[in-house]
Design a protein around this motif. Structure first.
Motif: not given
Length: 185
Positions: A2-3, A113, A74, A105-106, A132-133, A71, A115, A108-109
């Motif tokens: 997700h990221a 979505a 999204v 947001t990252l 988180r990426c 936010r 990113f 609890e995506p």
């Protein structure tokens, strides 16, 4: 994922690959590694009309208010595409408070979505965000790789160029794919 965090020097293709990722996950044939570039999703991402593909330039939209707007948007599912894709270019230029706001947001995506944070300064992205990426490091092109690409572009355009001239352009680009193409033009 997700990221994603795309890191590298300017002109190495971070934003271009972010657009390709958006096409890959939203293509009518997809998700796919080879988007068709002919369906409505692919064409709308290419021409910039896709409402579910958002590019945010953090150099000029760096405040917590800008991230709050992101936010707010999204939360809603995509209108036309399979996924909403948010590309935050020059992500290191977000203010500290904006980075903190984005972290929520990252953490609890929403499932719809994706990113992509693109940056030339990965060390300025807080570890809480980086962790988180999925991080991808983009490298400058070699002289031979850039020369080969320039030769391909010339052939695609039905034009000819001396290989020595293409080598001079590749050297002047100093590893930047985008600069090489700009000089070639």
């Amino acid at each position: 994922g997700h990221a994603y965090l795309f890191c590298g020097s300017r002109g190495t293709g971070k934003t271009t690959v972010a657009r390709l990722l958006a096409k890959a996950v939203n293509c009518v044939d997809g998700p796919t590694a080879t988007p068709c570039n002919q369906c409505e999703a692919c064409l709308s991402i290419t021409d910039g009309s896709a409402v579910d593909f958002v590019e945010l330039d953090a150099a000029s939209h760096r405040s917590v208010d800008d991230i709050d707007a992101l936010r707010d948007g999204v939360k809603y599912p995509p209108m036309k595409l399979r996924y909403k894709v948010y590309v935050i270019d020059e992500a290191h230029q977000l203010s500290s408070t904006a980075k903190d706001a984005f972290l929520k947001t990252l953490e609890e995506p929403p499932p719809h979505a994706i990113f992509v944070l693109a940056t030339t300064e990965a060390h300025e992205i807080p570890m809480t965000i980086r962790s988180r990426c999925q991080q991808f490091d983009f490298r400058r092109g070699s002289l031979s790789d850039i020369s080969s690409r320039l030769k391909y572009v010339m052939a695609s355009e039905g034009r000819e160029a001396d290989e020595a001239a293409l080598a001079v352009i590749a050297r002047a680009a100093q590893g930047s794919w985008r600069d090489a193409l700009s000089i070639l033009e």
